[in-house]
Design a protein around this motif. Structure first.
Motif, PDB file in Angstrom:
ATOM      1  N   GLY A   1       0.806  -1.214   0.000  1.00  0.00           N
ATOM      2  CA  GLY A   1       0.000   0.000   0.000  1.00  0.00           C
ATOM      3  C   GLY A   1       0.840   1.265   0.000  1.00  0.00           C
ATOM      4  O   GLY A   1       2.016   1.261   0.368  1.00  0.00           O
ATOM      5  N   SER A   2       0.232   2.364  -0.388  1.00  0.00           N
ATOM      6  CA  SER A   2       0.945   3.634  -0.515  1.00  0.00           C
ATOM      7  C   SER A   2       1.499   4.104   0.827  1.00  0.00           C
ATOM      8  O   SER A   2       0.918   3.857   1.879  1.00  0.00           O
ATOM      9  CB  SER A   2       0.034   4.697  -1.117  1.00  0.00           C
ATOM     10  N   GLY A   3       2.656   4.765   0.763  1.00  0.00           N
ATOM     11  CA  GLY A   3       3.263   5.356   1.940  1.00  0.00           C
ATOM     12  C   GLY A   3       3.946   4.393   2.888  1.00  0.00           C
ATOM     13  O   GLY A   3       4.370   4.788   3.967  1.00  0.00           O
ATOM     14  N   SER A   4       4.080   3.132   2.513  1.00  0.00           N
ATOM     15  CA  SER A   4       4.708   2.142   3.397  1.00  0.00           C
ATOM     16  C   SER A   4       6.227   2.135   3.227  1.00  0.00           C
ATOM     17  O   SER A   4       6.736   2.452   2.164  1.00  0.00           O
ATOM     18  CB  SER A   4       4.148   0.746   3.122  1.00  0.00           C
ATOM     19  N   VAL A   5       6.919   1.752   4.303  1.00  0.00           N
ATOM     20  CA  VAL A   5       8.373   1.627   4.288  1.00  0.00           C
ATOM     21  C   VAL A   5       8.698   0.165   4.578  1.00  0.00           C
ATOM     22  O   VAL A   5       8.273  -0.383   5.602  1.00  0.00           O
ATOM     23  CB  VAL A   5       9.032   2.547   5.343  1.00  0.00           C
ATOM     24  N   ILE A   6       9.431  -0.475   3.668  1.00  0.00           N
ATOM     25  CA  ILE A   6       9.695  -1.912   3.746  1.00  0.00           C
ATOM     26  C   ILE A   6      11.198  -2.149   3.884  1.00  0.00           C
ATOM     27  O   ILE A   6      11.967  -1.703   3.041  1.00  0.00           O
ATOM     28  CB  ILE A   6       9.188  -2.629   2.474  1.00  0.00           C
ATOM     29  N   GLU A   7      11.600  -2.877   4.929  1.00  0.00           N
ATOM     30  CA  GLU A   7      12.986  -3.297   5.111  1.00  0.00           C
ATOM     31  C   GLU A   7      13.036  -4.784   5.458  1.00  0.00           C
ATOM     32  O   GLU A   7      13.956  -5.239   6.137  1.00  0.00           O
ATOM     33  CB  GLU A   7      13.670  -2.480   6.214  1.00  0.00           C
ATOM     34  N   ALA A   8      12.078  -5.536   5.004  1.00  0.00           N
ATOM     35  CA  ALA A   8      11.969  -6.956   5.335  1.00  0.00           C
ATOM     36  C   ALA A   8      13.080  -7.777   4.696  1.00  0.00           C
ATOM     37  O   ALA A   8      13.695  -7.353   3.716  1.00  0.00           O
ATOM     38  CB  ALA A   8      10.621  -7.490   4.867  1.00  0.00           C
ATOM     39  N   ALA A   9      13.308  -8.968   5.237  1.00  0.00           N
ATOM     40  CA  ALA A   9      14.232  -9.917   4.610  1.00  0.00           C
ATOM     41  C   ALA A   9      13.497 -10.647   3.492  1.00  0.00           C
ATOM     42  O   ALA A   9      13.983 -10.732   2.371  1.00  0.00           O
ATOM     43  CB  ALA A   9      14.765 -10.904   5.638  1.00  0.00           C
TER      44      ALA A   9
ATOM     45  N   LYS B   1      -1.676   0.481   3.705  1.00  0.00           N
ATOM     46  CA  LYS B   1      -1.109   1.818   3.532  1.00  0.00           C
ATOM     47  C   LYS B   1      -0.395   2.255   4.803  1.00  0.00           C
ATOM     48  O   LYS B   1      -0.788   1.893   5.910  1.00  0.00           O
ATOM     49  CB  LYS B   1      -2.226   2.820   3.228  1.00  0.00           C
ATOM     50  N   ASN B   2       0.662   3.054   4.625  1.00  0.00           N
ATOM     51  CA  ASN B   2       1.396   3.692   5.731  1.00  0.00           C
ATOM     52  C   ASN B   2       1.914   2.710   6.773  1.00  0.00           C
ATOM     53  O   ASN B   2       1.928   3.012   7.965  1.00  0.00           O
ATOM     54  CB  ASN B   2       0.524   4.767   6.400  1.00  0.00           C
ATOM     55  N   CYS B   3       2.346   1.544   6.338  1.00  0.00           N
ATOM     56  CA  CYS B   3       2.931   0.550   7.240  1.00  0.00           C
ATOM     57  C   CYS B   3       4.439   0.730   7.311  1.00  0.00           C
ATOM     58  O   CYS B   3       5.051   1.239   6.371  1.00  0.00           O
ATOM     59  CB  CYS B   3       2.630  -0.864   6.751  1.00  0.00           C
ATOM     60  N   ILE B   4       5.013   0.304   8.415  1.00  0.00           N
ATOM     61  CA  ILE B   4       6.470   0.248   8.531  1.00  0.00           C
ATOM     62  C   ILE B   4       6.821  -1.197   8.828  1.00  0.00           C
ATOM     63  O   ILE B   4       6.404  -1.754   9.852  1.00  0.00           O
ATOM     64  CB  ILE B   4       6.998   1.182   9.633  1.00  0.00           C
TER      65      ILE B   4
ATOM     66  N   ASN C   1      -1.475   1.167   8.529  1.00  0.00           N
ATOM     67  CA  ASN C   1      -0.857   1.860   9.664  1.00  0.00           C
ATOM     68  C   ASN C   1      -0.203   0.941  10.694  1.00  0.00           C
ATOM     69  O   ASN C   1       0.001   1.343  11.837  1.00  0.00           O
ATOM     70  CB  ASN C   1      -1.872   2.782  10.356  1.00  0.00           C
ATOM     71  N   THR C   2       0.134  -0.271  10.307  1.00  0.00           N
ATOM     72  CA  THR C   2       0.772  -1.221  11.221  1.00  0.00           C
ATOM     73  C   THR C   2       2.280  -1.007  11.216  1.00  0.00           C
ATOM     74  O   THR C   2       2.871  -0.729  10.176  1.00  0.00           O
ATOM     75  CB  THR C   2       0.445  -2.672  10.796  1.00  0.00           C
ATOM     76  N   ILE C   3       2.899  -1.157  12.372  1.00  0.00           N
ATOM     77  CA  ILE C   3       4.358  -1.119  12.476  1.00  0.00           C
ATOM     78  C   ILE C   3       4.818  -2.479  12.971  1.00  0.00           C
ATOM     79  O   ILE C   3       4.446  -2.906  14.071  1.00  0.00           O
ATOM     80  CB  ILE C   3       4.834  -0.010  13.437  1.00  0.00           C
ATOM     81  N   LEU C   4       5.598  -3.186  12.135  1.00  0.00           N
ATOM     82  CA  LEU C   4       6.168  -4.473  12.532  1.00  0.00           C
ATOM     83  C   LEU C   4       7.609  -4.235  12.968  1.00  0.00           C
ATOM     84  O   LEU C   4       8.434  -3.785  12.174  1.00  0.00           O
ATOM     85  CB  LEU C   4       6.143  -5.469  11.367  1.00  0.00           C
ATOM     86  N   PRO C   5       7.933  -4.510  14.244  1.00  0.00           N
ATOM     87  CA  PRO C   5       9.309  -4.311  14.721  1.00  0.00           C
ATOM     88  C   PRO C   5      10.297  -5.224  13.992  1.00  0.00           C
ATOM     89  O   PRO C   5       9.919  -6.248  13.419  1.00  0.00           O
ATOM     90  CB  PRO C   5       9.230  -4.672  16.203  1.00  0.00           C
ATOM     91  N   ASP C   6      11.574  -4.863  14.063  1.00  0.00           N
ATOM     92  CA  ASP C   6      12.636  -5.659  13.459  1.00  0.00           C
ATOM     93  C   ASP C   6      12.518  -7.123  13.883  1.00  0.00           C
ATOM     94  O   ASP C   6      12.149  -7.421  15.025  1.00  0.00           O
ATOM     95  CB  ASP C   6      14.008  -5.129  13.885  1.00  0.00           C
TER      96      ASP C   6
ATOM     97  N   GLY D   1      -1.758  -3.061  14.171  1.00  0.00           N
ATOM     98  CA  GLY D   1      -1.444  -2.310  15.372  1.00  0.00           C
ATOM     99  C   GLY D   1      -0.020  -1.798  15.434  1.00  0.00           C
ATOM    100  O   GLY D   1       0.776  -1.979  14.529  1.00  0.00           O
ATOM    101  N   VAL D   2       0.261  -1.121  16.570  1.00  0.00           N
ATOM    102  CA  VAL D   2       1.585  -0.569  16.833  1.00  0.00           C
ATOM    103  C   VAL D   2       1.983  -1.023  18.229  1.00  0.00           C
ATOM    104  O   VAL D   2       1.435  -0.522  19.194  1.00  0.00           O
ATOM    105  CB  VAL D   2       1.568   0.970  16.758  1.00  0.00           C
ATOM    106  N   PRO D   3       2.850  -1.965  18.415  1.00  0.00           N
ATOM    107  CA  PRO D   3       3.481  -2.765  17.360  1.00  0.00           C
ATOM    108  C   PRO D   3       2.492  -3.783  16.788  1.00  0.00           C
ATOM    109  O   PRO D   3       1.495  -4.121  17.429  1.00  0.00           O
ATOM    110  CB  PRO D   3       4.620  -3.476  18.099  1.00  0.00           C
ATOM    111  N   GLY D   4       2.787  -4.261  15.578  1.00  0.00           N
ATOM    112  CA  GLY D   4       1.901  -5.214  14.914  1.00  0.00           C
ATOM    113  C   GLY D   4       1.785  -6.518  15.685  1.00  0.00           C
ATOM    114  O   GLY D   4       2.787  -7.078  16.129  1.00  0.00           O
TER     115      GLY D   4
END
Length: 192
Positions: free
Chosen positions: A104-112, A122-125, A141-146, A158-161
């Motif tokens: 979704g738009s506005g998301s930041v992805i650093e997954a393996a 949208k807007n997930c980290i 709007n979910t944030i998944l921690p490292d 959720g935050v954290p997901g």
């Protein structure tokens, strides 16, 4: 009974279409394209940033980000490989995104890794080294921690997901149908 979805028009001059059907916006930032593999029929939207230039140090060619077929990278997304310091050396690690993934738009992805038939809202980290298994969904709007691992057929929010519920067994077919239909509906605007 099928409900017909509207056509999504785009300005043909704004997108580059490759031989394998990838549609990449000229307003997207693709850094280090020699280190990025697009599987075909993938859409990279306006404002998206894909960082193929962030790779392990050393000589040679390396695949940094690999996207499968029928992937959709939404507007203003950032896709960059995960990084960490190991034994005193800072390095980036490859990222693999499988087939039929909608980001979704506005998301930041650093997954393996992101498995097949995954929907990211949208807007997930999505933190560093996250592993998202097949047929999972990440709510808006979910944030998944490292280092989070999202199991197959799970909805996280959720935050954290956190785990919310199991998804139906038909998720694979539904997501595949949605990504294929989105690609088919994504058509150039006819000249006036």
């Amino acid at each position: 009974m099928s409900i017909s979805q509207p056509v999504i028009y785009y300005n043909k001059a704004e997108f580059i279409e490759t031989d394998t059907g990838n549609k990449v916006s000229r307003r997207a930032t693709i850094s280090g394209p020699q280190n990025i593999i697009l599987g075909g029929k993938t859409i990279i939207s306006s404002g998206a940033v894909i960082r193929g230039d962030l790779r392990r140090t050393g000589p040679g060619h390396a695949v940094v980000i690999q996207l499968g077929r029928y992937c959709i990278v939404g507007e203003n997304c950032v896709v960059r490989p995960p990084c960490k310091t190991y034994r005193g050396n800072f390095n980036y690690y490859p990222m693999k995104i499988e087939n039929h993934v909608h980001i979704g738009s506005g998301s930041v992805i650093e997954a393996a890794t992101i498995g097949n038939h995954v929907q990211i809202g949208k807007n997930c980290i999505i933190g560093k080294f996250v592993v998202i298994k097949d047929c999972a969904r990440i709510a808006d709007n979910t944030i998944l921690p490292d280092n989070t691992v999202v199991p197959a057929l799970a909805l996280f929010s959720g935050v954290p997901g956190r785990f919310v519920e199991d998804l139906p067994e038909t998720t694979q077919e539904l997501v595949e149908l949605q990504t294929k239909q989105y690609y088919q509906r994504f058509q150039p605007q006819e000249a006036a």
